[in-house]
Scaffold this motif. Sequence first.
Motif: not given
Length: 585
Positions: A307, A345, A388, A391-392, A399, A474-475, A477-478, A482
């Motif tokens: 990132t 973030e 969170l 974002m994750y 969540s 998921r990777f 997305r963040n 990040q």
Amino acid sequence: MAIVLSRTDPTSVMASTVDERGELVGAPLALEFSALAAFVTERERAHRAAGDAAERWVWSDSSRWYGDLLTAGVRVQRCHDLRLSHAILRNSTLSAGTEFARSAPSEWSRPAEPLTAAVAPVHSALFDLSDTIASGRSAAAADDSVAEYRRQLRAIAEVPDAGRLRLLLAAESVGALIAAEMRSAGLPWRTEVHDAILTEELGPRVPYGTRPAKLEVLAGRIRSILGDNTVNPDSPQSMLKALNRAGLMITSTSRWELAEYTHPVIAPLLEYKKRARLLTANGWTWMDQWIVDGRFHPDYVPGGAATGRWATSGGGALQLPRQIRAAVTADPGWKLVVADAAQLEPRILAALSADTSMAAAGRGVDMYAGIVASGVVETRDQAKVAMLGAMYGATTGESGRLMPKLTRAYPRAIRLVEQAARAGERGELVTTWLGRSSPAPGEDWREAQWRASQPGASTAEEARARSRARDWGRFTRNFVVQGSAAEWALCWMAELRKGLLAIEGMNPQPPGRRAAASGPVFERIPHLVFFLHDEIIVHTPAEHAEEVAAVVTAAAATSGRLLFGDFPVDFPLGIATVERYSDAK
């Protein structure tokens, strides 16, 4: 104009002046390494005296060139780090159509090797080429700096509307300068305080490989409760078997899983793990290795994570536990100005998505409190968990329950991360605000997708492919959030570095006010000494502390404008001026 420094042999360097297209201006100048520091000093001084913008120094790798200049008392204002810039230009979707990105990988495509494989002196021998030669890299490939710079300039020129990408390359390069400067100056450290903390937490120091007294007491309690004198708390396998025999059907000894169970052994075991972690990560052995003359000199790796976040190749600067932060103490007559960006973030997400409602929730206030005040959720904890999760990629539990509320309140923000997740699930690249792109999923990922797409694919193969796709989603997305936050932080530090250079009154301090252990460049002036994603520490003479705090705040605002123009998003800071890091929070 720029000056490209290239290695020619183990004792010489070539300084080539080039124009904005990378073409030579005049003949290159051959220098002995021993004369390089004086040459750089003179060029920097001449531009400052004339009031001109400093020339940009272009070199292969800041970690290999700049540290020794700092040791010689020389600081540069600007540089272009070829290896860091190469990685961005090769992989960014913005430059994907250029000849540079389409060409075959070269020696420049290989990541830089860590400056130290193990703990070493703060600086290596001046421009020692032994590492390059030993690694098998040819001197010709390593020294092709002028041609590489020309190729990079050409690639940037081919990118339509390259303003953001240019900013990213500039920020990445100044980040490399800052990393070298922080390693050179070091984080002020009191070993006697560190030793006292370790003694309090673990007991008196014992020979390496021996369990300290307080850990031994805890180990005895664990064995007594479990009725097993052979169990070894330092061995996950031994502990897992003993816990299973005691009726705890756990699958690991992670503290997260242990905390879910109620049993007399849990409390002492968690306490043992906490203190043992301190011993192994930041105990006496670490202190002996990494603290030199009252300074901690970690090896930062700019862009070390996909990132763009920094990593370290030694010392663990990005994981300094609160237990030992009291050892980070300013020199006499100096202060630590500690600042961290609040809810960085989520604020970046609001700006990326141009979600004005979300930006408004954080304007002038804690963003999570602002989300509560907007009536989206009931408590600050719920706001944090929901954000969170967004974002994750958390879709279950609290969540998952709160996501519909967040989606209704901030549709633009949630749409952005959802689109990034879907792109990742399809194996596509996503890109940060300034232009750093995510890596492509690996061959295993692609094979799993291919197998699931074939006629007659089994249910297990289809399930495996979906699971892999969701994980990669998921990777990505963040990644966009990040990575863009990392870009904001780089610009923040770059503006802060510029502001510290401009502080008035930075004349030599009386001898008693020198921070001699910080080295010849930084012993009399405010300077950055620590960075952790969204937090910085400046070591400053006490009389400049108030001015430094103002510069830190102004740099954060400028960074926001550099990235997002006049979009109305705040980047507030928590700032404390203290003598010890532990007093900042």
